[in-house]
Design a protein around this motif. Sequence first.
Motif, mmCIF file in Angstrom:
data_model
loop_
_atom_site.group_PDB
_atom_site.id
_atom_site.type_symbol
_atom_site.label_atom_id
_atom_site.label_comp_id
_atom_site.label_asym_id
_atom_site.label_seq_id
_atom_site.Cartn_x
_atom_site.Cartn_y
_atom_site.Cartn_z
ATOM 1 N N GLU A 144 53.089 97.184 50.315
ATOM 2 C CA GLU A 144 54.372 96.804 50.437
ATOM 3 C C GLU A 144 55.210 97.243 51.384
ATOM 4 O O GLU A 144 56.345 97.498 51.506
ATOM 5 N N TYR A 163 64.516 97.369 57.415
ATOM 6 C CA TYR A 163 63.929 95.959 56.718
ATOM 7 C C TYR A 163 62.508 96.217 56.410
ATOM 8 O O TYR A 163 61.711 96.736 57.385
ATOM 9 N N ARG A 164 62.324 95.816 55.065
ATOM 10 C CA ARG A 164 60.976 96.097 54.827
ATOM 11 C C ARG A 164 60.521 94.967 54.214
ATOM 12 O O ARG A 164 60.933 94.224 53.324
ATOM 13 N N GLU A 165 59.248 94.230 54.703
ATOM 14 C CA GLU A 165 58.225 93.380 54.015
ATOM 15 C C GLU A 165 57.199 93.531 53.717
ATOM 16 O O GLU A 165 56.408 93.838 55.027
ATOM 17 N N GLY A 166 56.340 93.648 52.743
ATOM 18 C CA GLY A 166 54.853 93.804 52.722
ATOM 19 C C GLY A 166 54.220 92.633 53.103
ATOM 20 O O GLY A 166 54.547 91.679 53.465
ATOM 21 N N GLU A 178 51.601 88.910 50.600
ATOM 22 C CA GLU A 178 51.822 87.180 50.336
ATOM 23 C C GLU A 178 51.242 86.631 51.596
ATOM 24 O O GLU A 178 51.328 85.438 52.010
ATOM 25 N N ARG A 221 62.372 97.789 61.470
ATOM 26 C CA ARG A 221 61.925 96.700 60.485
ATOM 27 C C ARG A 221 60.440 96.861 60.235
ATOM 28 O O ARG A 221 59.727 97.190 61.337
ATOM 29 N N HIS A 274 57.386 94.077 58.870
ATOM 30 C CA HIS A 274 56.771 93.119 58.141
ATOM 31 C C HIS A 274 55.605 92.542 58.902
ATOM 32 O O HIS A 274 55.215 92.980 60.061
ATOM 33 N N TYR A 315 59.956 82.497 65.436
ATOM 34 C CA TYR A 315 59.440 82.279 64.036
ATOM 35 C C TYR A 315 58.540 80.955 64.011
ATOM 36 O O TYR A 315 58.459 80.118 64.574
ATOM 37 N N ASP A 329 67.829 86.453 63.086
ATOM 38 C CA ASP A 329 67.007 86.306 61.561
ATOM 39 C C ASP A 329 68.114 85.530 60.736
ATOM 40 O O ASP A 329 67.940 84.808 59.771
ATOM 41 N N SER A 349 67.462 82.355 58.658
ATOM 42 C CA SER A 349 67.707 82.360 57.107
ATOM 43 C C SER A 349 68.478 81.113 56.726
ATOM 44 O O SER A 349 68.198 80.404 55.888
ATOM 45 N N SER A 383 55.303 78.761 54.419
ATOM 46 C CA SER A 383 55.386 80.165 55.025
ATOM 47 C C SER A 383 56.233 80.305 56.081
ATOM 48 O O SER A 383 56.446 79.279 56.778
#
Lengths: 430, 430
Positions: free
Chosen positions: A200, A226-229, A232, A266, A268, A352, A402, A406, A423
């Motif tokens: 995570e 900013y944190r994204e595991g 997924e 960040r 990710h 992206y 970002d 979004s 995704s």
Amino acid sequence: MMRTRPLKVALLGCGVVGSEVARIMTTHADDLAARIGAPVELAGVAVRRPSRVREGIPAELVTTDATALVKRGDIDVVVEVIGGIEPARTLITTAFAHGASVVSANKALLAQDGAALHAAAEEHGKDLYYEAAVAGAIPLIRPLRESLAGDKVNRVLGIVNGTTNFILDKMDSTGAGYQEALDEATALGYAEADPTADVEAFDAAAKAAILAGIGFHTRVRLDDVYREGMTEVTAADFRSAKEMGCTIKLLAICERSKDGASVTARVHPAMIPLTHPLASVRGAYNAVFVESDAAGQLMFYGPGAGGAPTASAVLGDLVAVCRNRLNGATGPGESAYAALPVSPMGEVVTRYHISLDVADKPGVLAQVATVFAEHGVSIDTVRQQGKDGEASLVVVTHRASDASLSGTVEALRKLDTVRGVASIMRVEGE
Amino acid sequence: MMRTRPLKVALLGCGVVGSEVARIMTTHADDLAARIGAPVELAGVAVRRPSRVREGIPAELVTTDATALVKRGDIDVVVEVIGGIEPARTLITTAFAHGASVVSANKALLAQDGAALHAAAEEHGKDLYYEAAVAGAIPLIRPLRESLAGDKVNRVLGIVNGTTNFILDKMDSTGAGYQEALDEATALGYAEADPTADVEAFDAAAKAAILAGIGFHTRVRLDDVYREGMTEVTAADFRSAKEMGCTIKLLAICERSKDGASVTARVHPAMIPLTHPLASVRGAYNAVFVESDAAGQLMFYGPGAGGAPTASAVLGDLVAVCRNRLNGATGPGESAYAALPVSPMGEVVTRYHISLDVADKPGVLAQVATVFAEHGVSIDTVRQQGKDGEASLVVVTHRASDASLSGTVEALRKLDTVRGVASIMRVEGE
């Protein structure tokens, strides 16, 4: 020149790292003494379970009372390799108050309370060193805070967690899914029984906070990152990455804004081109790019974890702190004078890769493209694949904020013709 | 906390590096002051040709009398970026005697007289820092002498000269010969009008001496370093390398012997596998591997030369030396306590790739193989190619001492059936 009274070291924690520190202090005692200018002596080892046999450590040095150990008053340096917030935090501040300097490998604590710990060290005129807290044996803290002290760091981009790099590397090379790769990492000892901190990205986020703070001379706390595991990330994402000439890595990215007035930090998963040096960082290795005004692009590579590598970093700090003590001086403390604001994730600008499941009928692409345009996100490439009335649409954008991305995704989800957003992945390192 | 009296810096030399140092000292004055804890001021600039316009440097600071400048007595730090042995050496020792610390980028001088300069610094209680002397902006000196101070370095292996790496990279990617690639390097400014110091590996040998000295805590002088330039590397060598899955790099290699009782330092062209990270170091970049007991394998990568990168390293040292001065302390001095003997090249053990021109008749391979066996050099692979009564024989050996290999080659030359030894190249990084 050699002083004969030894410097006394208290070791807090004697697990994988601590036992290596103790071992090297014994086997390399003569070298350490020569490099410091005085012998160093292990004066006490605080552990939770004293019954465990600890090879090479005299039983009379072992104690369960860490607080009494750091309060002894005759300790020169406390080496903290317990990890976690408490009791480590209280033990460190107690050590300063009782005359010791501190070497720590505790990324979580430094990312959360670095400013307070530095203040306590400064109040008592003591050193706080923590090279081992980021990327194991790789010298990063010292290069950033000393070698580049005359330069302006603009960007730190790296792989700072070996467990997740092992898992992603395995997924990339074998086509395995996340769970399968995690199981292998666990079986081989690269992942802990509870892998949350790694997968995570709490661990990587703590390191990003520390690197950003030092690189930008600004306080950056864990909460600012900013944190994204990476739980997924799918085998399908790796197939998409390959089609773009990319692979997927969990990256820690600390950036100064273009105008220099703010910073972001960040962590990710992201696609990076196979031609980027970080793409070829295999297994549990770590590597960090540093970009600065004058030096240009530097890279630091090595083992990011493990008992011996982390102990190497701890002992390098121990030598420096001992030398400072003999000199009656202290090394560089916290440098947060720039005090730049840390911008939220919405202000980060990058590219992206978005996979959409859409209805396979005319006009869908036009609808989707309109949504991107309305949100000011410029499209670089679109790839459309249809089968059985369903189609997938892969959009790669130009650089956009970002927040704009979004907003785009939110609007896309409302389109009748968009069945789902399979995704979204950032594309870095280009 | 900020002291208001500025620290005074004298700059010796204002060429590509010096002018960048002066520029950054001006443009980043506030950052430097904050990081040091006191402002720094350019107090004088010694040059040979004062008539040249030097942008941003007030004319009243410029002097041709470097000796008077370092003798002023109010100078805190002398930055020496003249290069060469004299007058740099005398200016540096004069600076110490008159109360200044020194930051130098002078690899030739440090490789030749490092011990004497360190002794002069210590005698006067001053600092001598020289991160910029090896591999430009890449932090190497500080990681070796501080980060790894608690570890045992066994090997330093690297590309430390950008000019020769540019030439070899060009030969590799285009099939060009040495002269053609050198001409391009000269045209693009990567090679000097007289490229001797680079292509004959004097520059790389000086850096190897410095790295070996610091890594092994042993005095290693330029004369101790085995040196072989790269002017005789041919397009045919690159074709041979490719057939082995290798490329050719000019490597600096500093090694501790297996029993730990001696060290070697050498610089020569060598084949390395394409899978080795050093194989993919392109253009004028530098990269250095460091292998140590506890840390394992670390790599440092970045621009190895150029005004701004070198200035970044100089300024990092300047900040450290200024901080030391404010603390009334000095940083780590010479560490040569291990005093290990430096073994001659004959004792180096590695693998070899040898191309022989031989008569195309039966029995030649048996004769050649016998010579290798008689000298105790074990053969890994042999490849034989014949045409028109002439044949070539390519032998790749297992690990053997350089002395054994030399004996083998000498004996081979005496065989009637061996028309010539086309090339001998070491194989490293496996």
